[in-house]
Design an enzyme around this catalytic site. Structure first.
Site, mmCIF file in Angstrom:
data_model
loop_
_atom_site.group_PDB
_atom_site.id
_atom_site.type_symbol
_atom_site.label_atom_id
_atom_site.label_comp_id
_atom_site.label_asym_id
_atom_site.label_seq_id
_atom_site.Cartn_x
_atom_site.Cartn_y
_atom_site.Cartn_z
ATOM 1 N N CYS A 1 0.827 -1.206 0.000
ATOM 2 C CA CYS A 1 0.000 0.000 0.000
ATOM 3 C C CYS A 1 0.860 1.253 0.000
ATOM 4 O O CYS A 1 0.522 2.254 -0.631
ATOM 5 C CB CYS A 1 -0.927 0.002 1.219
ATOM 6 S SG CYS A 1 -2.177 -1.302 1.176
ATOM 7 N N CYS B 1 14.295 8.819 -5.782
ATOM 8 C CA CYS B 1 13.024 8.132 -5.516
ATOM 9 C C CYS B 1 12.548 8.583 -4.151
ATOM 10 O O CYS B 1 13.075 9.533 -3.582
ATOM 11 C CB CYS B 1 13.161 6.614 -5.610
ATOM 12 S SG CYS B 1 14.092 5.880 -4.253
#
Length: 463
Positions: free
Chosen positions: A250, A417
């Protein structure tokens, strides 16, 4: 701000004390008996007893009043409610699945609920984990969920386990319960809970949710009688763990809040049916329910049957004790930040160093910032001047285009990132194929955008 934090902490402590006092009051009342009569009614205890009112087989008045809507169901009835009130369910994970499951089990009057969670409440949890509130941020998830459940139903026992379940404690904890709900979010825990369920002979109700999809089934079912065919365990269906890079989460891939809400609620329903005593064909044994939130469809698929040679659940198992599941799965048993270290120091750069280079570089085009997050993440927030090359798309054409940009760059190339892990992987792919003369300008941003927010730009969102 200090006084606000202080007051919020004091209020939280008062709430905890209130819950304890309410439980203490309830226990005192139960010891005294619930048949005390108000003297204004002109009726004393002896007269009340002479009426000989019968409240079900063994259900007290308060329980009939509280649970009447489900007792009315032929599938539950008085006997089923008795089973629920004696039942004990362990919920592993007080997150998107565990919260709705726990709410409905508490509401149904399940006698004892255990909640295991090592983590603390984060603001990113609350959009789907509604047992927690903003005021519980940075507090134990297990305690937060337990306190909320006690406020929903003070008649049940709730135990919070503020630990990470592992091979050293899982069997001891689980053996106290009648059913386990797997509301975790990682593969090592799923294998461990399956082995726990088989060894302890406890059914495992397993749910999962990611993006707009959810799944639900029951593993390790052994039935109520000799003719009740056993169901498969997790190892029967998935003999080998998937590659770590193939498993989503998630936090990395996102999830729509109502999806785990729906699956968690259905996990509770399956637990209720198990405790009440429903037959195998009424349960998700050997079948998996799949929910697709995009087109609002439910379908049920047949799973592999129980493997008679399964190393875990066969008549002659080779797995008779819990193992190290992180080693077995080559993956973490939690969703804490990974700290990959796959690049040499000369190919890494700190956020402070990057900020200095960007400030001192008069030409933005000279310094190439390659953000390898997904397009939706990139559109949420980015460092000015960055270009987006999602790591999942770095195949033939996209990789060729990126290599061309890198070769044209006359200064430094920095891969970025969220946490500094995917950027290392992407940079390593490039270093493996690009010419030697370009390798010294390729860097990875240590700590990623989380570090950028912490040390450079405090207004940059952390998610």
């Amino acid at each position: 701000m200090d006084i606000v934090c202080k007051l919020e902490k004091e209020i939280l402590e008062i709430r905890k004390k209130l819950v304890c006092k309410e439980q203490e009051l309830l226990e005192v009342k139960e010891k005294m008996g619930t048949a005390q009569i108000n003297s204004k009614n002109g009726c004393d205890l002896d007269k009340r007893n002479s009426l000989k009112v019968q409240f079900g087989d063994s259900i007290p008045k308060w329980a009939i009043e509280r649970y009447s809507r489900q007792i009315l169901l032929p599938d539950i009835g008085v006997r089923g409610q008795e089973n629920l009130m004696r039942g004990k369910v362990l919920i592993v994970g007080a997150g998107g699945l565990g919260c709705p499951a726990a709410v409905y089990l508490a509401g149904a009057g399940v006698g004892e609920i255990g909640i295991v969670d090592y983590d603390t409440v984060d603001i990113t949890n609350i959009h789907r984990q509604f047992l927690h509130t903003e005021k519980e941020a940075n507090t134990s998830k297990a305690e937060s969920a337990a306190n909320s459940l006690r406020s929903i139903n003070s008649r049940i026992k709730v135990t919070a386990y503020k630990i990470q379940l592992d091979s050293s404690n899982a069997l001891e904890i689980a053996s106290n319960y009648d059913a386990i709900l797997d509301c975790s979010d990682n593969v090592p825990t799923r294998y461990m809970l399956s082995d726990v369920a088989v060894i302890a002979k406890i059914p495992l109700i397993s749910g999962s949710a990611l993006k707009m999809e959810g799944q639900l089934t029951i593993y390790g079912y052994r039935g109520q009688g000799p003719d009740d065919e056993p169901g498969p365990c997790y190892r029967c269906v998935f003999p080998r763990p998937p590659p770590p890079e193939a498993v989503g989460s998630c936090s990395a891939n996102g999830v729509a809040g109502p999806v785990p809400g729906a699956i968690g609620a259905l996990q509770a329903l399956e637990a209720i049916k198990l405790l009440v005593g429903h037959a195998r064909d009424k349960l998700l044994v050997g079948r998996m329910l799949i929910f697709d939130g995009e087109d609002m469809s439910f379908r049920t698929v047949k799973l592999r049957p129980r493997n008679v040679q399964c190393p875990s659940c066969s008549e002659n198992p080779t797995i008779t004790k819990l193992v190290d599941y992180e080693i077995f799965c080559s993956a973490q048993a939690n969703d804490k930040d990974l700290n990959l270290d796959i690049l040499p120091p000369e190919n890494r750069i700190t956020v402070t160093e990057l900020a200095g280079k960007l400030t001192g570089d008069v030409s933005e085009k000279r310094h190439l910032l390659v953000d390898v997050r997904s397009a939706p993440e990139f559109n949420m927030c980015k460092i000015d001047g960055a270009v987006n090359y999602p790591i999942d798309d770095l195949r033939k054409d996209k990789m060729d285009a990126l290599l061309t940009e890198i070769r044209k760059c006359t200064s430094q190339v920095t891969f970025i990132c969220r946490r500094g892990n995917d950027s290392q992987i992407a940079a390593k792919r490039v270093l493996d194929v690009i010419e030697d003369k370009h390798k010294n300008k390729i860097k990875d941003l240590t700590g990623g955008l989380h570090a950028w927010s912490k040390y450079i730009d405090h207004d940059f969102p952390v998610y």
